[in-house]
Write a protein that holds these residues in place. Structure first.
Motif, PDB file in Angstrom:
ATOM      1  N   UNK A 164       0.844  -1.203   0.000  1.00  0.00           N
ATOM      2  CA  UNK A 164       0.000   0.000   0.000  1.00  0.00           C
ATOM      3  C   UNK A 164       0.876   1.250   0.000  1.00  0.00           C
ATOM      4  N   UNK A 165       1.880   1.247   0.862  1.00  0.00           N
ATOM      5  CA  UNK A 165       2.755   2.420   0.988  1.00  0.00           C
ATOM      6  C   UNK A 165       3.557   2.683  -0.283  1.00  0.00           C
ATOM      7  N   UNK A 166       3.963   1.593  -0.949  1.00  0.00           N
ATOM      8  CA  UNK A 166       4.843   1.737  -2.114  1.00  0.00           C
ATOM      9  C   UNK A 166       4.101   1.923  -3.430  1.00  0.00           C
ATOM     10  N   UNK A 167       2.801   1.638  -3.444  1.00  0.00           N
ATOM     11  CA  UNK A 167       2.040   1.701  -4.706  1.00  0.00           C
ATOM     12  C   UNK A 167       2.113   3.096  -5.318  1.00  0.00           C
ATOM     13  N   UNK A 225     -12.073   5.661  -1.351  1.00  0.00           N
ATOM     14  CA  UNK A 225     -11.665   5.266  -0.005  1.00  0.00           C
ATOM     15  C   UNK A 225     -12.881   4.892   0.846  1.00  0.00           C
ATOM     16  N   UNK A 226     -13.962   5.671   0.721  1.00  0.00           N
ATOM     17  CA  UNK A 226     -15.183   5.368   1.469  1.00  0.00           C
ATOM     18  C   UNK A 226     -15.738   3.997   1.074  1.00  0.00           C
ATOM     19  N   UNK A 227     -15.693   3.687  -0.223  1.00  0.00           N
ATOM     20  CA  UNK A 227     -16.168   2.386  -0.684  1.00  0.00           C
ATOM     21  C   UNK A 227     -15.292   1.254  -0.145  1.00  0.00           C
ATOM     22  N   UNK A 228     -13.978   1.492  -0.068  1.00  0.00           N
ATOM     23  CA  UNK A 228     -13.069   0.471   0.465  1.00  0.00           C
ATOM     24  C   UNK A 228     -13.377   0.182   1.928  1.00  0.00           C
ATOM     25  N   UNK A 229     -13.659   1.230   2.676  1.00  0.00           N
ATOM     26  CA  UNK A 229     -13.995   1.043   4.093  1.00  0.00           C
ATOM     27  C   UNK A 229     -15.330   0.327   4.258  1.00  0.00           C
ATOM     28  N   UNK A 263      -4.390  -2.287  11.472  1.00  0.00           N
ATOM     29  CA  UNK A 263      -3.497  -1.920  10.370  1.00  0.00           C
ATOM     30  C   UNK A 263      -4.295  -1.317   9.217  1.00  0.00           C
ATOM     31  N   UNK A 264      -5.457  -1.892   8.920  1.00  0.00           N
ATOM     32  CA  UNK A 264      -6.303  -1.349   7.854  1.00  0.00           C
ATOM     33  C   UNK A 264      -6.746   0.066   8.205  1.00  0.00           C
ATOM     34  N   UNK A 265      -7.158   0.274   9.454  1.00  0.00           N
ATOM     35  CA  UNK A 265      -7.598   1.611   9.872  1.00  0.00           C
ATOM     36  C   UNK A 265      -6.456   2.614   9.762  1.00  0.00           C
ATOM     37  N   UNK A 266      -5.261   2.190  10.142  1.00  0.00           N
ATOM     38  CA  UNK A 266      -4.105   3.087  10.066  1.00  0.00           C
ATOM     39  C   UNK A 266      -3.767   3.427   8.618  1.00  0.00           C
ATOM     40  N   UNK A 267      -3.750   2.421   7.768  1.00  0.00           N
ATOM     41  CA  UNK A 267      -3.406   2.648   6.360  1.00  0.00           C
ATOM     42  C   UNK A 267      -4.449   3.537   5.679  1.00  0.00           C
ATOM     43  N   UNK A 268      -5.726   3.287   5.954  1.00  0.00           N
ATOM     44  CA  UNK A 268      -6.757   4.109   5.302  1.00  0.00           C
ATOM     45  C   UNK A 268      -6.770   5.528   5.856  1.00  0.00           C
TER      46      UNK A 268
END
Length: 370
Positions: free
Chosen positions: A143-146, A209-213, A181-186
């Motif tokens: 996620x960070x590197x994308x 992002x809202x749809x991903x959550x 981790x998901x909450x932190x990344x989003x």
């Protein structure tokens, strides 16, 4: 990771195929199982690929059903050895190979739970405790590197899948870590989107992002609704055995996993205060559904291998694990060193709860004693 609804359909087909292979009379089954085990064990020894693991599970379950304990134990041990080697390879290799191995472990964990095989369940739990964090860390790094927003959201979805898979196999601590981790990344992605200068692009990013959550939340709901105990119940109930009330008849899937692992352990439950009648009734029902019986006396110490302590709000539990039983293998993997007391450390006067204010309230014993 294992798909929610679609994955369950595939799992049902897989389980049916393995079980159907040994549907025959007892003498024929014994001969077939010995031959099948020899072949599957040979394949498992010469490779760390997991294809033989499915066959070994089917052999262990069928041997258990046909009262062939030695074949069942040998197949379970061969399975556990293969899982250990496959885990070592996955940890060393990393990347997509590790992800593929974890996918298969999740699938196998459902099968082992449905088949009620203690050692394979414990071996898989040990393996996945190592693999889930590794795959989670790798996914977070992606996620960070994308380079693009689409890629970042895709990998965030992969992280949500990991959380859902851990939820399905009832690994609450792992699921909680990956949820955090998901909450932190989003949250970091939301900060990135807020810094976008183009209003239209910013709106597009925030919408994605809202749809991903929302998708993650829906997956977790689905994972809880289709966890491995639910799947085991559905598989056990194939054929439509219902009680008078129209619900599934009691079986080993109605009780906690440590009770479903076998019927030869004995459990003493103590209460720190006044007994809760609702909780006591639940203990009685779980005890009976597990194939054990409520008892007035304390658990026997003869042939004891070790005690495994457990606790919950208001209660403490001592599980007496006896030598040569399926539970011995199961609790050797599941009971932490801080919770285990070897038989030679149990005083002749009997075992004691660790809490000074705990009084014995209920004993759940093997049906024929130990």
């Amino acid at each position: 990771m294992l798909g929610m609804i679609g994955g369950l359909s595939a799992l049902v087909l897989s389980l049916n195929g393995v079980q159907a292979a040994y549907t025959q009379n007892a003498p024929e089954a014994a001969a077939s199982l010995r031959i099948a085990f020899s072949e599957a064990a040979r394949e498992a020894k010469i490779s760390d690929a997991l294809d033989p693991a499915y066959e070994l599970l089917g052999i262990a379950e069928s041997a258990q059903q046909y009262s062939l304990p030695q074949i069942a134990a040998d197949a379970a041990t061969a399975f556990a050895d293969l899982v250990k080697r496959a885990t070592a390879k996955a940890l060393k290799t990393g990347g997509s190979a590790t992800e593929d191995t974890l996918d298969q472990f999740v699938d196998l964990r459902f099968m082992a739970r449905t088949a009620n095989l203690p050692l394979p369940q414990a071996a898989l739990d040990d393996a996945m405790t190592n693999l889930f964090p590794l795959v989670s860390a790798s996914t977070q790094a992606k996620i960070d590197a994308a380079a693009t927003w689409t890629e970042k959201l895709k990998y965030a979805g992969d992280l949500a899948d990991l959380q859902a898979s851990a939820t399905q196999i009832l690994k609450e601590d792992l699921a909680r870590d990956m949820g955090a981790a998901f909450d932190q990344e989003t949250a970091q992605l939301e900060t990135l989107a807020a810094a976008e200068a183009d209003p239209a692009e910013q709106a597009r990013m925030l919408e994605g992002l809202a749809k991903a959550r929302q998708s993650r939340d829906a997956r977790i709901v689905d994972a809880n609704a289709n966890n491995m105990n639910v799947v085991a119940a559905l598989m056990q109930n194939q054929g439509g055995t219902l009680s008078d009330g129209g619900t599934r008849a009691p079986s080993e899937v109605d009780v906690p996993e440590e009770l479903a692992a076998g019927t030869q352990s004995c459990i003493e439950t103590g209460f720190t205060g006044k007994q809760d009648p609702v909780l006591l009734r639940g203990l009685q029902v779980s005890c009976i559904n597990s194939g054990r019986l409520p008892a007035q006396n304390r658990c026997p110490i003869a042939n004891l291998a070790f005690l495994c302590y457990g606790a919950a709000p208001g209660t403490e539990r001592m599980t007496y694990v006896y030598r040569g039983t399926p539970e011995e293998l199961y609790f050797q993997h599941k009971c932490g060193a801080d919770k285990m007391v070897n038989a030679d450390q149990v005083p002749a006067s009997g075992a004691a709860f660790r809490g000074t204010n705990v009084a014995l309230g209920f004993t759940c014993a093997p049906p024929t004693g130990q």
